[in-house]
Motif scaffolding. Structure first.
Motif, PDB file in Angstrom:
ATOM      1  N   VAL A  36     -39.647   0.432  54.554  1.00  0.00           N
ATOM      2  CA  VAL A  36     -39.453  -0.886  53.968  1.00  0.00           C
ATOM      3  C   VAL A  36     -38.069  -0.968  53.331  1.00  0.00           C
ATOM      4  O   VAL A  36     -37.682  -0.110  52.541  1.00  0.00           O
ATOM      5  N   SER A  37     -37.329  -2.023  53.693  1.00  0.00           N
ATOM      6  CA  SER A  37     -35.985  -2.222  53.148  1.00  0.00           C
ATOM      7  C   SER A  37     -36.045  -3.011  51.843  1.00  0.00           C
ATOM      8  O   SER A  37     -37.094  -3.512  51.442  1.00  0.00           O
ATOM      9  N   LYS A  38     -34.905  -3.137  51.196  1.00  0.00           N
ATOM     10  CA  LYS A  38     -34.810  -3.804  49.899  1.00  0.00           C
ATOM     11  C   LYS A  38     -35.257  -5.251  49.966  1.00  0.00           C
ATOM     12  O   LYS A  38     -35.837  -5.789  49.013  1.00  0.00           O
ATOM     13  N   ASN A  39     -35.014  -5.927  51.096  1.00  0.00           N
ATOM     14  CA  ASN A  39     -35.375  -7.342  51.212  1.00  0.00           C
ATOM     15  C   ASN A  39     -36.814  -7.563  51.686  1.00  0.00           C
ATOM     16  O   ASN A  39     -37.231  -8.681  51.925  1.00  0.00           O
ATOM     17  N   GLY A  40     -37.563  -6.472  51.841  1.00  0.00           N
ATOM     18  CA  GLY A  40     -38.965  -6.593  52.215  1.00  0.00           C
ATOM     19  C   GLY A  40     -39.254  -6.495  53.691  1.00  0.00           C
ATOM     20  O   GLY A  40     -40.414  -6.543  54.109  1.00  0.00           O
ATOM     21  N   ASP A  41     -38.200  -6.368  54.528  1.00  0.00           N
ATOM     22  CA  ASP A  41     -38.418  -6.146  55.956  1.00  0.00           C
ATOM     23  C   ASP A  41     -38.946  -4.727  56.160  1.00  0.00           C
ATOM     24  O   ASP A  41     -38.780  -3.840  55.311  1.00  0.00           O
ATOM     25  N   ALA A  42     -39.573  -4.486  57.308  1.00  0.00           N
ATOM     26  CA  ALA A  42     -40.111  -3.152  57.590  1.00  0.00           C
ATOM     27  C   ALA A  42     -39.800  -2.740  59.015  1.00  0.00           C
ATOM     28  O   ALA A  42     -40.009  -3.513  59.955  1.00  0.00           O
ATOM     29  N   LYS A  43     -39.305  -1.536  59.177  1.00  0.00           N
ATOM     30  CA  LYS A  43     -39.129  -0.954  60.507  1.00  0.00           C
ATOM     31  C   LYS A  43     -40.361  -0.113  60.804  1.00  0.00           C
ATOM     32  O   LYS A  43     -40.693   0.814  60.064  1.00  0.00           O
ATOM     33  N   VAL A  44     -41.061  -0.461  61.880  1.00  0.00           N
ATOM     34  CA  VAL A  44     -42.307   0.217  62.235  1.00  0.00           C
ATOM     35  C   VAL A  44     -42.102   1.056  63.494  1.00  0.00           C
ATOM     36  O   VAL A  44     -41.539   0.572  64.483  1.00  0.00           O
ATOM     37  N   THR A  45     -42.548   2.285  63.449  1.00  0.00           N
ATOM     38  CA  THR A  45     -42.530   3.159  64.625  1.00  0.00           C
ATOM     39  C   THR A  45     -43.942   3.650  64.882  1.00  0.00           C
ATOM     40  O   THR A  45     -44.565   4.269  64.012  1.00  0.00           O
ATOM     41  N   GLN A  46     -44.481   3.327  66.059  1.00  0.00           N
ATOM     42  CA  GLN A  46     -45.792   3.822  66.471  1.00  0.00           C
ATOM     43  C   GLN A  46     -45.609   4.810  67.620  1.00  0.00           C
ATOM     44  O   GLN A  46     -45.021   4.461  68.642  1.00  0.00           O
ATOM     45  N   ASN A 133     -39.744 -10.056  56.806  1.00  0.00           N
ATOM     46  CA  ASN A 133     -40.592 -10.665  55.774  1.00  0.00           C
ATOM     47  C   ASN A 133     -41.949  -9.973  55.670  1.00  0.00           C
ATOM     48  O   ASN A 133     -42.965 -10.609  55.363  1.00  0.00           O
ATOM     49  N   PHE A 134     -41.962  -8.685  55.941  1.00  0.00           N
ATOM     50  CA  PHE A 134     -43.200  -7.901  55.885  1.00  0.00           C
ATOM     51  C   PHE A 134     -43.828  -7.976  54.493  1.00  0.00           C
ATOM     52  O   PHE A 134     -44.991  -8.347  54.337  1.00  0.00           O
ATOM     53  N   MET A 135     -43.068  -7.656  53.480  1.00  0.00           N
ATOM     54  CA  MET A 135     -43.561  -7.718  52.104  1.00  0.00           C
ATOM     55  C   MET A 135     -43.440  -9.144  51.578  1.00  0.00           C
ATOM     56  O   MET A 135     -42.564  -9.895  51.998  1.00  0.00           O
ATOM     57  N   ALA A 136     -44.317  -9.503  50.665  1.00  0.00           N
ATOM     58  CA  ALA A 136     -44.277 -10.825  50.048  1.00  0.00           C
ATOM     59  C   ALA A 136     -44.191 -10.685  48.535  1.00  0.00           C
ATOM     60  O   ALA A 136     -44.678  -9.708  47.951  1.00  0.00           O
ATOM     61  N   PHE A 162     -50.546   7.811  59.093  1.00  0.00           N
ATOM     62  CA  PHE A 162     -49.716   6.697  58.612  1.00  0.00           C
ATOM     63  C   PHE A 162     -48.851   7.158  57.461  1.00  0.00           C
ATOM     64  O   PHE A 162     -49.289   7.938  56.610  1.00  0.00           O
ATOM     65  N   SER A 163     -47.622   6.679  57.430  1.00  0.00           N
ATOM     66  CA  SER A 163     -46.752   6.915  56.274  1.00  0.00           C
ATOM     67  C   SER A 163     -45.908   5.676  56.027  1.00  0.00           C
ATOM     68  O   SER A 163     -45.517   4.980  56.970  1.00  0.00           O
ATOM     69  N   LEU A 164     -45.642   5.396  54.757  1.00  0.00           N
ATOM     70  CA  LEU A 164     -44.788   4.275  54.385  1.00  0.00           C
ATOM     71  C   LEU A 164     -43.862   4.716  53.264  1.00  0.00           C
ATOM     72  O   LEU A 164     -44.299   5.305  52.269  1.00  0.00           O
ATOM     73  N   SER A 165     -42.577   4.444  53.433  1.00  0.00           N
ATOM     74  CA  SER A 165     -41.583   4.818  52.433  1.00  0.00           C
ATOM     75  C   SER A 165     -40.592   3.682  52.248  1.00  0.00           C
ATOM     76  O   SER A 165     -40.570   2.719  53.031  1.00  0.00           O
ATOM     77  N   ILE A 220     -38.224  -3.993  44.960  1.00  0.00           N
ATOM     78  CA  ILE A 220     -37.655  -4.658  46.123  1.00  0.00           C
ATOM     79  C   ILE A 220     -37.533  -6.151  45.823  1.00  0.00           C
ATOM     80  O   ILE A 220     -38.027  -6.613  44.786  1.00  0.00           O
ATOM     81  N   SER A 221     -36.914  -6.892  46.719  1.00  0.00           N
ATOM     82  CA  SER A 221     -36.718  -8.337  46.508  1.00  0.00           C
ATOM     83  C   SER A 221     -37.097  -9.109  47.773  1.00  0.00           C
ATOM     84  O   SER A 221     -36.228  -9.543  48.538  1.00  0.00           O
ATOM     85  N   PRO A 222     -38.384  -9.286  48.039  1.00  0.00           N
ATOM     86  CA  PRO A 222     -38.808  -9.998  49.255  1.00  0.00           C
ATOM     87  C   PRO A 222     -38.390 -11.472  49.223  1.00  0.00           C
ATOM     88  O   PRO A 222     -38.393 -12.100  48.160  1.00  0.00           O
ATOM     89  N   SER A 223     -38.068 -12.001  50.388  1.00  0.00           N
ATOM     90  CA  SER A 223     -37.713 -13.414  50.477  1.00  0.00           C
ATOM     91  C   SER A 223     -38.947 -14.286  50.730  1.00  0.00           C
ATOM     92  O   SER A 223     -38.922 -15.492  50.452  1.00  0.00           O
ATOM     93  N   ARG A 224     -40.019 -13.703  51.242  1.00  0.00           N
ATOM     94  CA  ARG A 224     -41.264 -14.451  51.457  1.00  0.00           C
ATOM     95  C   ARG A 224     -42.021 -14.491  50.129  1.00  0.00           C
ATOM     96  O   ARG A 224     -42.363 -13.438  49.569  1.00  0.00           O
ATOM     97  N   THR A 225     -42.285 -15.676  49.616  1.00  0.00           N
ATOM     98  CA  THR A 225     -42.863 -15.794  48.275  1.00  0.00           C
ATOM     99  C   THR A 225     -44.119 -16.663  48.280  1.00  0.00           C
ATOM    100  O   THR A 225     -44.273 -17.570  49.100  1.00  0.00           O
TER     101      THR A 225
END
Length: 547
Positions: A36-46, A133-136, A162-165, A220-225
């Motif tokens: 998860v990035s600072k703006n709330g986006d997420a890079k997912v690898t499966q 906009n993964f995180m809200a 699963f892992s999330l960082s 973090i600072s998500p843009s989706r509110t």
């Protein structure tokens, strides 16, 4: 009461609907990594690892986007990066889809991330995409409730890790985050500054993998509110789950303790192949009359749990208490007294005498000593209170014993390659070690039926009862001893008294730990995933897999 009934019905339906049918395409493991990035986006690898023998493509269904956008989709296999096609045709041939990937958008906005299976056989695919906009941002927390693995996939059974960082390496821990998991048998926990989760057994049919977590504001600072609290997201997700308040939580724990051991055996034996494999191994295992696994209880516990030989998760506590009784490290004492109304009652206590030399026995001895206080006399209520307050210490103890057993077994090359619950994945050494614990259980269960008994001294049975406790068959063994040795009833009754005392203290300790964990897991500290619940999730949907 309605909620309890719903849980029971869901619980029973989940297991009664269990099927031993194995799909021709089998994704044995899905490893999911989220950054998860600072703006709330997420890079997912499966990363999908499995075997494929039919169909032309695999696909992941992602719906319920709620303002989330899927970008930067890519796929690779063991050798090459796939070519992305702008117009994906699900009806194209396997050869046309080989080394290619694309996205299908349904009319309702649900996305299908597709890629060609290519060559049949054992395959590994790495699927990457970004969830913008993964995180809200909510009024009280920043968070997300997201389904990463859908129900009714065509490629079950599937193990999930699963892992999330956070991209900037800020630690996520119990101080700044809360975590929950839904839809599968497994757990979610904090580890090394990350959120991690894993399934205990393969997901099947209507099971799913939902992770919900929240972060304190300012990380973090998500843009989706949203202008409401994350607490509302949590309340909706909790509906139909076994996350609950303390009263309901204790009720759920009793259901869990009463039935989950046997039911998990059904889940872990996820195919008739494994079931038959283990049954054949047990039938062929000869009786074993010595202490198994070089007298290493940790190894016996690990193998018993890994291959469902017997005993529940906390049985190692009971076995170690029995061991310390046999070695004279602790003494059990029962005194009878008459109550106010003339009713006779028994008062049980354990006297802590000499610390054992074995480090794991010593650790349990120390836990019991701290619970007992300065007088060195342990009452069951004292142990219950201590275990409830220090449940993480007890959980850590159980985990470390299992890990020690696993490490010893792996260091001695018990597995052919990676860790597995398959008999065929064991080396000759591994099969020999498993055969010892299986053979001892057979011997203990069938002792009274054997014509020639090599063990004639009743005294040696105090050592056997340590393993009988570990395997959950101590009561059955005592009954057989009374039949075989009618002239030794006083000594057998002493063994039975130790078993009863062990049961009182072990149950008190383990139940208190589980109840305290329930309170903590409902509050977001991690722990066992809920079989149901997780509603209101983003992402996910129905289906996916191969076609």
């Amino acid at each position: 009461m309605k909620r309890k009934l719903t849980f029971v019905i869901s619980f029973l339906v989940l297991f009664l609907s269990f099927s031993f049918i194995v799909s021709a395409n089998n994704v044995e493991n899905i490893d999911i990594s989220v950054i998860v990035s600072k703006n709330g986006d997420a890079k997912v690898t499966q990363t999908w690892t499995g075997s494929f023998s039919e169909g032309t493509e695999n696909y992941i269904v992602i719906g319920n986007l709620n303002g989330i956008e899927v970008k930067n989709f890519s796929v690779s296999d063991e050798k090459d990066q796939f070519t992305k096609k702008s117009n994906w045709d699900i009806d194209a041939s396997r050869s046309e889809k080989t080394q290619k990937c694309g996205i299908v958008k349904r009319n309702d906005g649900t996305l299908e991330l597709c890629w060609g299976i290519g060559k049949y056989g054992d395959r590994t695919y790495t699927v990457e995409y970004t969830l913008e906009n993964f995180m809200a941002s909510y009024s009280d927390k920043d968070g997300i409730n997201f389904m990463f693995v859908n129900p009714e996939m065509s490629t079950f059974p599937t193990n999930v890790t699963f892992s999330l960082s956070l991209e900037d390496n800020t630690e996520i821990n119990d101080e700044n985050a809360d975590i929950w998991a839904f839809g599968f048998s497994g757990e979610v926990y904090f580890s090394s500054g990350e959120i991690k989760a894993e399934s205990y057994s393969p997901l099947k049919n209507d099971q799913y993998f939902v992770i919900m977590f929240s972060l304190d504001k300012g990380i973090i600072s998500p843009s989706r509110t949203f202008d409401y609290k994350f607490e509302e997201v949590k309340e909706r997700a909790f509906e139909g789950s076994d996350y609950s308040d303390e009263e309901d939580g204790i009720w759920v724990i009793w259901v869990f303790l009463a039935g989950v051991g046997a039911l998990l055996t059904l889940i872990v034996s996820y195919s008739i192949v494994i079931s038959r494999e283990r049954k054949k191994f047990t039938q062929n295992a000869p009786y074993f009359r010595d202490a198994p696994n070089d007298k290493k209880l940790q190894v016996s516990y690990y193998l018993a749990r890994k291959f469902n030989v017997g005993g529940d998760e906390g049985s190692i506590i009971g076995a170690m208490i029995m061991k310390m009784m046999a070695d004279g490290n602790i003494l059990c004492n029962t005194e009878k007294s008459v109550g106010l109304f003339g009713n006779e009652k028994e008062n049980h206590e354990i006297i802590l005498k000499t610390p054992p030399k074995d480090p794991h026995l010593l650790k349990l001895f120390d836990i019991m000593s701290k619970a007992a206080g300065s007088d060195g006399i342990l009452q069951s209520k004292e142990l219950e209170k201590y275990s409830s307050k220090h449940y993480t210490t007890l959980r850590s103890f159980i985990t470390r014993v299992s890990e020690k057993g696993e490490n010893i077994f792996c260091e001695n090359k018990g597995f052919v390659s990676g860790i597995t619950n398959r008999i065929k994945g064991l080396t000759d050494y591994g099969k020999s070690e498993l055969s010892q614990i299986v053979g001892l259980k057979k011997y203990l269960e069938e002792f009274s039926l054997i014509d020639e008994r090599e063990v004639s001294e009743i005294a040696i049975w105090q050592d056997y009862l340590v393993y009988a406790t570990l395997l959950g068959i101590a009561d059955k063994v005592i009954k057989q001893l009374k039949t075989v040795y009618p002239d030794c009833i006083p000594q057998i009754e002493e063994y039975n008294r130790r078993i009863n005392m062990t049961g009182i203290y072990y149950t008190s300790m383990y139940r208190s730990m589980i109840t305290a964990e329930q309170r903590a897991r409902s509050a977001g500290s991690g722990g066992r995933a809920s079989f149901g619940g997780g509603g209101g999730f983003s992402g996910g949907g129905i289906g996916g897999g191969s076609r």
